[in-house]
Design a protein around this motif. Structure first.
Motif, PDB file in Angstrom:
ATOM      1  N   UNK A  31     -10.021   0.222  -7.414  1.00 21.11           N
ATOM      2  CA  UNK A  31     -10.562   0.159  -6.055  1.00 21.11           C
ATOM      3  C   UNK A  31      -9.440  -0.110  -5.061  1.00 21.11           C
ATOM      4  N   UNK A  32      -8.513  -0.997  -5.455  1.00 24.07           N
ATOM      5  CA  UNK A  32      -7.403  -1.335  -4.572  1.00 24.07           C
ATOM      6  C   UNK A  32      -6.464  -0.170  -4.334  1.00 24.07           C
ATOM      7  N   UNK A  33      -6.202   0.627  -5.391  1.00 22.68           N
ATOM      8  CA  UNK A  33      -5.311   1.785  -5.250  1.00 22.68           C
ATOM      9  C   UNK A  33      -5.898   2.800  -4.271  1.00 22.68           C
ATOM     10  N   UNK A  34      -7.181   3.130  -4.474  1.00 28.52           N
ATOM     11  CA  UNK A  34      -7.824   4.107  -3.590  1.00 28.52           C
ATOM     12  C   UNK A  34      -7.893   3.572  -2.169  1.00 28.52           C
ATOM     13  N   UNK A  35      -8.189   2.273  -2.025  1.00 25.57           N
ATOM     14  CA  UNK A  35      -8.244   1.683  -0.689  1.00 25.57           C
ATOM     15  C   UNK A  35      -6.886   1.777   0.001  1.00 25.57           C
ATOM     16  N   UNK A  36      -5.809   1.512  -0.730  1.00 26.74           N
ATOM     17  CA  UNK A  36      -4.469   1.592  -0.145  1.00 26.74           C
ATOM     18  C   UNK A  36      -4.165   2.998   0.354  1.00 26.74           C
ATOM     19  N   UNK A  37      -4.570   4.006  -0.435  1.00 27.63           N
ATOM     20  CA  UNK A  37      -4.350   5.386  -0.025  1.00 27.63           C
ATOM     21  C   UNK A  37      -5.143   5.720   1.233  1.00 27.63           C
ATOM     22  N   UNK A  38      -6.383   5.266   1.291  1.00 24.97           N
ATOM     23  CA  UNK A  38      -7.210   5.521   2.469  1.00 24.97           C
ATOM     24  C   UNK A  38      -6.660   4.814   3.707  1.00 24.97           C
ATOM     25  N   UNK A  39      -6.124   3.630   3.503  1.00 23.51           N
ATOM     26  CA  UNK A  39      -5.517   2.910   4.629  1.00 23.51           C
ATOM     27  C   UNK A  39      -4.300   3.662   5.157  1.00 23.51           C
ATOM     28  N   UNK A  40      -3.506   4.264   4.267  1.00 20.01           N
ATOM     29  CA  UNK A  40      -2.374   5.084   4.685  1.00 20.01           C
ATOM     30  C   UNK A  40      -2.827   6.316   5.453  1.00 20.01           C
ATOM     31  N   UNK A  41      -4.062   6.734   5.160  1.00 19.16           N
ATOM     32  CA  UNK A  41      -4.653   7.864   5.884  1.00 19.16           C
ATOM     33  C   UNK A  41      -5.413   7.399   7.121  1.00 19.16           C
ATOM     34  N   UNK A  42      -5.255   6.134   7.483  1.00 24.00           N
ATOM     35  CA  UNK A  42      -5.839   5.552   8.693  1.00 24.00           C
ATOM     36  C   UNK A  42      -7.363   5.602   8.696  1.00 24.00           C
TER      37      UNK A  42
END
Length: 272
Positions: free
Chosen positions: A23-34
């Motif tokens: 969950x944390x990995x996907x969340x980090x990627x989404x955060x990078x995508x703003x």
């Protein structure tokens, strides 16, 4: 890692996975995508609750398949069947899995998943899947079509072999015929019995083990409900973790006699 060229600031996401680090990995990627909004759920039951609570802020669900007591395909089926309160049936859903099982892929496609990704998820694959999913709206089938699609068993070792995975259990389906005039009173009696004693209330902090799917008429007093029971409008009637008393079971038997539903429930025991 990919540069921050993707902008999802106008979109909300729900990440559903039983592994916190994923969950944390996907969340980090989404955060990078703003990403504008990000919610997380650790299993299908939490996902259903999150959607019922504020689906208007969620535009895309990124959902793992292999979870219990409610897996990702059940979440997808519940969305497409209109079983989740206040949640659009055409909500964008992308399935995540650890392996490309042919039966799983076919079932996900039959349930009109907007996309499908095999883990590990990379930034490039995630953005590609999300963009493709947003660009291809679902053409919905009748609700009963989704309900009729067969289940996929969880991998061996994930749960008891006797426990067949089903969608969150719903009282009365569209195929169930006429609804009795006194149905509302019956539902209220079920709610009253469920909250009469603290011991019969949902205890979602405890693990339910020894899962088995049983005919409702055969469930013994004291078994623990291992799936949520909703009304057909999407309102939660009984939550997973509710101890099933003799009175509760009697009322459930009574209310399902007039329905075309196959009256079975997934039940178990609290872990010691």
């Amino acid at each position: 890692m990919r540069e921050k060229t993707t902008d999802y600031s106008d979109h909300g996401f729900l990440i559903v996975d039983d592994k916190a680090f994923l969950r944390g990995i996907v969340q980090s990627m989404l955060m990078l995508c703003q990403a504008g909004r990000i919610e997380r759920a650790s299993n299908g039951t939490e996902a259903v609750k999150a959607l019922a609570r504020n689906s208007e802020s969620i535009d895309c669900v990124l959902c793992d398949w292999n979870m219990r007591p409610v897996d990702g395909l059940e979440v997808l089926r519940s969305i497409r069947s209109g079983r989740i309160y206040n949640t659009p049936r055409d909500l964008c859903v992308i399935m995540l899995t650890g392996h490309a099982d042919e039966h799983l892929v076919k079932t996900a496609l039959a349930l009109d998943a907007n996309g499908y990704m095999v883990k590990p998820v990379s930034m490039a694959k995630l953005v590609e899947a999300i963009d493709r999913a947003f660009a291809r709206p679902v053409i919905l089938k009748p609700k009963v079509v989704y309900d009729s699609i067969g289940c996929v068993d969880l991998p061996e070792g994930t749960s008891d072999k006797s426990a067949k995975r089903t969608l969150p259990w719903v009282l009365w389906s569209e195929m169930g015929g006429e609804v009795p005039a006194n149905r509302g009173d019956r539902l209220e009696k079920i709610r009253a019995i469920a909250t009469e004693k603290a011991g019969y209330r949902a205890d979602n902090e405890r693990e339910v083990v020894n899962l088995i799917c049983m005919d409702i008429t055969s469930i013994p007093d004291g078994k623990v409900l291992a799936e949520d029971i909703f009304t057909e409008k999407g309102f939660l009637l009984l939550a997973s973790g509710t101890v099933l008393s003799e009175a509760l079971l009697g009322r459930l038997c009574e209310i399902t006699k007039e329905s075309a539903l196959k009256a079975q429930l997934i039940v178990g025991d609290f872990e010691d």
